[in-house]
Scaffold this active site. Structure first.
Site, PDB file in Angstrom:
ATOM      1  N   GLU A   9       0.815  -1.217   0.000  1.00 39.43           N
ATOM      2  CA  GLU A   9       0.000   0.000   0.000  1.00 39.43           C
ATOM      3  C   GLU A   9       0.841   1.257   0.000  1.00 39.43           C
ATOM      4  OE1 GLU A   9      -3.662  -0.555   2.576  1.00 39.43           O
ATOM      5  OE2 GLU A   9      -2.384  -2.252   3.102  1.00 39.43           O
ATOM      6  N   SER A 145      -6.808  -2.432   1.986  1.00 37.35           N
ATOM      7  CA  SER A 145      -7.226  -1.968   0.669  1.00 37.35           C
ATOM      8  C   SER A 145      -7.793  -3.046  -0.224  1.00 37.35           C
ATOM      9  CB  SER A 145      -6.059  -1.305  -0.072  1.00 37.35           C
ATOM     10  OG  SER A 145      -5.491  -0.287   0.690  1.00 37.35           O
ATOM     11  N   TYR A 216      -9.736   3.458  -5.129  1.00 38.17           N
ATOM     12  CA  TYR A 216      -8.786   4.551  -5.300  1.00 38.17           C
ATOM     13  C   TYR A 216      -8.879   5.303  -6.610  1.00 38.17           C
ATOM     14  CZ  TYR A 216      -7.023   2.894  -0.946  1.00 38.17           C
ATOM     15  OH  TYR A 216      -6.932   2.525   0.348  1.00 38.17           O
ATOM     16  N   ARG A 255     -11.223   3.154  11.405  1.00 38.57           N
ATOM     17  CA  ARG A 255     -12.398   3.006  10.546  1.00 38.57           C
ATOM     18  C   ARG A 255     -12.841   1.550  10.603  1.00 38.57           C
ATOM     19  NH1 ARG A 255     -10.704   2.839   5.403  1.00 38.57           N
ATOM     20  NH2 ARG A 255     -11.514   0.744   5.106  1.00 38.57           N
ATOM     21  N   ASP A 257     -15.237  -1.359   9.087  1.00 38.05           N
ATOM     22  CA  ASP A 257     -16.026  -1.723   7.897  1.00 38.05           C
ATOM     23  C   ASP A 257     -17.032  -2.802   8.266  1.00 38.05           C
ATOM     24  OD1 ASP A 257     -13.133  -1.521   5.676  1.00 38.05           O
ATOM     25  OD2 ASP A 257     -14.425   0.024   6.526  1.00 38.05           O
ATOM     26  N   GLU A 270     -13.942  -5.761   9.536  1.00 39.89           N
ATOM     27  CA  GLU A 270     -12.595  -5.451  10.007  1.00 39.89           C
ATOM     28  C   GLU A 270     -12.530  -4.038  10.547  1.00 39.89           C
ATOM     29  OE1 GLU A 270     -11.135  -5.625   5.717  1.00 39.89           O
ATOM     30  OE2 GLU A 270      -9.862  -4.057   6.547  1.00 39.89           O
ATOM     31  N   ASN A 272      -9.693  -0.797  10.706  1.00 32.77           N
ATOM     32  CA  ASN A 272      -8.442  -0.311  10.141  1.00 32.77           C
ATOM     33  C   ASN A 272      -7.821   0.700  11.091  1.00 32.77           C
ATOM     34  OD1 ASN A 272      -8.555  -1.409   7.210  1.00 32.77           O
ATOM     35  ND2 ASN A 272     -10.599  -0.682   7.707  1.00 32.77           N
ATOM     36  N   GLY A 276      -7.257   5.128   5.290  1.00 35.86           N
ATOM     37  CA  GLY A 276      -6.721   5.969   4.231  1.00 35.86           C
ATOM     38  C   GLY A 276      -7.086   7.419   4.442  1.00 35.86           C
TER      39      GLY A 276
END
Lengths: 314, 429
Positions: A9, A145, A216, A255, A257, A270, A272, A276
């Site tokens: 990443e 990602s 992205y 964050r 998800d 998950e 994070n 990002g």
């Protein structure tokens, strides 16, 4: 500011880093930007920063590695401590922690390569497939990602999907596919406690899921923030996300998800530890929707880093 | 614009610790330093003001005369009137596409095709149709079928893009028979061909084949040439040869893009042709590449599994390897990067899902021992994946015996060196 590195990443990290650097500039901070490599410790010792902003994603930056180094050097840093970073990065650990805390996460089985190469675990695949149903979500345990995530629609697809996932990590998860809406909740610690940001929903244009490419590339996914959900559902989802944050021991921001199925409770996929921070990333968008501009966000993360007392670390 | 996954993964391949067989880098380390110094001195002494000044959009006549020389080397007779000097061959692909293609227009090219062309075609929203290739290049029979199919829909391709000699990425060369047929089709249907020929002069063995441009006698073939692989990629100098009405449009496009190609670069090339021996230089880099190709082929034999196959180009700088179809080379690249080695996943050379089990390997950019090490690492990763797949599909059972089952004594495992004059202390069974 730490960015780049050589995880898969890297490029995302460089973009996160660029955006953060701009914000730090506007905030009148004196910034030294480091593309992390083998000279990291030397450079940190030389520059003696007041605080380190970690804009790294993936292995090395988000999994406790860099956090450990910073602890040893006694440097305040943004985001979660070592233990929480390890747990968030390793989906298997995270899922077990959630299960223990009574938070719903899709059924799963986890393997490392040895299970297959040494113990003949391949023979368990039919049972696993029966228990989880198709499609089976096959993903590397530690990767961000959406890299390496495959959907196996039938038995024939499973070996290829596993081989692909094992390209990214030595540990792999086979998970039940949850059909539903793809949501993401940003969490940010504020003076008033842990705040769950407005819920983001991801609606990819192409393909059945929110993959690396659609994440992205500007224009490939529609983000709706706040997501069109009833107040009750929004509160529920935000609470689950906050519980997740606390269960995993996160600090600063994160964050989470989730999938919101038609029936049944939201399922956490998950968390994070360093979401990002690019122009197309969900966390900054959610913050914006919550009335927190990017610069303010960066400022808050720095304040939190400096405020961290030893008991909140690890 | 297309995939950023590839771009992001590929960005990592440039890290210094990685053995990259991914780039298309020619070897520039043997360019004669003294000649270069002389070239610079010559410009400083004689043409500095002009070299530092804007030049004509179409390029200098002197540059074009040298281009004529280079093209003559492959049997092509080109006129300086029909030429546009460009900033690399890449610019030609961009200008031709910009000139001819409206969104939705069709471009036909090979499958696989030069990965660098795809983003250009996409950026102008072309509908790209790729025709399968084999060891003799594009399948012209399939091309004919495709053209007929398009006709039945009332469509025509705006041009056919081919890299007929030592193709990037596949390394294959269009056979003479197919070249003639392709030109015949173009003339019959009045279709344009854009012939991209960076590697024609890098032939190590075998018979030279006439470029499409030479077979066509300048009606339907637009010729794209470049100095990148025969002199230097860094100078950014290429060219296109095209009929007047096309050239005019390309000229306008170029004006809008960058006004003119670097004058300094053109003067450098002119000085080089005067002071250096361009043919000798090409000859010497060819030798280097031939040796490296041989090293790569040998390493592939040794380290790649029997399930893999690859092209055996007679020139150029790339080999294209294909693996069993259950492997995806983009995922494989992620694993390979953990072993600090890189290649270009084949999907980068296709607009659709094809190429997922192929990879492009470059041999010009590394020396023989690096090539061997790189192929060894990639081969190792492939073998692991194949073994894992076989285990998962039950083709073999788990291989390792659990420990503790062994009846070997420690003595057999640990060989103690006997002391001089004493009995062996290795112990008995």
């Amino acid at each position: 500011m730490l960015k780049g590195g050589s995880s898969l990443e890297r490029q995302v990290s460089l973009r996160s880093g660029a955006r953060v650097e701009d914000a730090l500039g506007y905030l009148d901070h004196d910034v030294e930007s480091i593309d992390v490599g083998s000279d990291l410790v030397d450079r940190l010792k030389e520059s003696k920063p007041d605080v380190v902003f970690i804009a790294l994603h993936g292995r090395g930056g988000e999994d406790g590695t860099v956090q450990e180094i910073l602890e040893i050097l006694g440097l305040p840093y943004t985001g979660s401590g070592i233990q929480a970073s390890i747990r968030c990065m390793d989906k298997v650990l995270a899922k077990y922690a959630l299960i223990d805390a009574g938070i719903s996460t899709p059924d799963f089985f986890a393997f490392n390569e040895r299970a297959f190469s040494e113990f003949g675990a391949a023979t368990t695949l039919p049972e696993i497939e029966e228990r989880l149903g198709f499609p089976v979500v096959v993903k590397p345990s530690a990767q961000g990602s959406a890299l390496g995530i495959k959907f196996a629609a039938s038995t024939e697809d499973v070996p290829g999907a596993l081989v692909a996932a094992f390209s990214y990590d030595d540990k792999v998860i086979l998970e039940r596919y949850v059909k539903g809406r793809e949501l993401a909740v940003g969490l940010l610690e504020t003076e008033d406690g842990l705040e769950a940001l407005p819920v983001v929903e991801a609606l990819p244009h192409e393909g059945s899921f929110f993959d690396f490419e659609s994440r992205y590339e500007i224009g490939k996914t529609d983000y709706v923030c706040p997501a069109e959900l009833s107040e009750d559902v929004t509160t529920t989802v935000q609470e689950i996300a906050s519980d997740t944050f606390r269960t995993l021991g996160c600090y600063g921001f994160s964050r989470v998800d989730l999938m919101l199925p038609e029936d049944g409770p939201p399922q956490v996929l998950e968390a994070n530890a360093i979401p990002g921070l690019t122009e197309t990333s969900l966390f900054p968008q959610a913050a914006e929707a919550g009335g927190i501009a990017f610069q303010e966000l960066v400022s808050q993360l720095i304040a939190l880093a400096l405020a961290r007392t030893p008991s909140t670390v690890s | 614009m297309r995939s950023s996954v590839m771009r992001d993964l590929m960005a990592i391949t440039a890290r210094p610790e990685i053995i990259s067989l991914a780039g298309g880098l020619p070897d520039t380390s043997t360019f004669p330093k003294d000649t270069f110094a002389q070239m610079m001195q010559e410009i400083a002494a004689n043409n500095l003001a002009e070299a530092l000044q804007y030049g004509p959009t179409e390029g200098f006549d002197d540059t074009k005369r040298h281009i004529v020389e280079v093209m003559a080397e492959e049997g092509m007779d080109a006129d300086i009137e029909d030429m546009l000097v460009t900033t690399g061959g890449q610019q030609v692909i961009d200008l031709v596409t910009k000139t001819f293609v409206n969104p939705g227009d069709t471009i036909i090219c090979e499958a696989p095709t030069y990965p660098g062309a795809i983003p250009v075609f996409s950026s102008y929203q072309a509908d790209v149709i790729q025709i399968e290739t084999d060891s003799d290049g594009m399948r012209i029979d399939l091309l004919e079928q495709e053209i007929a199919r398009l006709e039945s829909e009332g469509r025509r391709p705006k041009f056919i893009y081919v890299v007929p000699t030592f193709q990037n990425p596949a390394g294959v060369t269009l056979s003479l028979k197919r070249r003639k047929k392709l030109v015949e089709i173009a003339r019959e249907k009045e279709l344009l061909i854009l012939e991209d020929n960076p590697y024609g002069l890098l032939r190590f063995e075998g018979t030279e084949l006439p470029p499409l441009y030479a077979l066509d006698r300048d009606d339907f073939v637009l010729y794209l040439g470049t100095f990148s692989k025969i002199l230097s990629p860094g100078i950014r100098l290429g060219w296109v040869v095209a009929p007047a009405p096309v050239l005019e449009k390309l000229n306008l496009g170029k004006q809008a893009a960058d006004l003119c190609t670097s004058s300094l670069t053109q003067y450098l090339v002119q000085a080089y042709f005067e002071l250096g021996d361009w043919k000798q230089y090409v000859g010497s880099v060819k030798e280097i590449y031939r040796t490296r190709r041989d090293a790569m082929l040998a390493a592939l034999e040794e380290f790649f599994p029997p399930e893999a196959h690859w092209t055996t180009p007679k020139g150029g700088i790339f080999i294209w390897a294909t693996l069993p179809d259950f492997l995806d080379t983009q995922d494989l690249l992620a694993k390979a990067l953990r072993e600090n080695v890189a290649f270009v996943p084949g999907s980068g050379a296709y607009v659709d899902e094809r190429g997922a089990n192929s990879m492009r390997l470059n041999f010009s950019g590394s020396n023989e021992s690096t090539i061997e090490e790189g192929i060894k690492r990639i081969g190792g990763v492939i073998q692991e994946q194949i073994a894992l797949y076989s285990t998962l599909t039950g083709e073999f059972k788990a291989k390792k015996e659990p420990k503790g089952d062994s009846t070997e004594s420690v003595a057999e495992v640990v060989q103690l060196k006997p002391e001089k004059g004493s009995k062996s202390s290795a112990g008995g069974k």
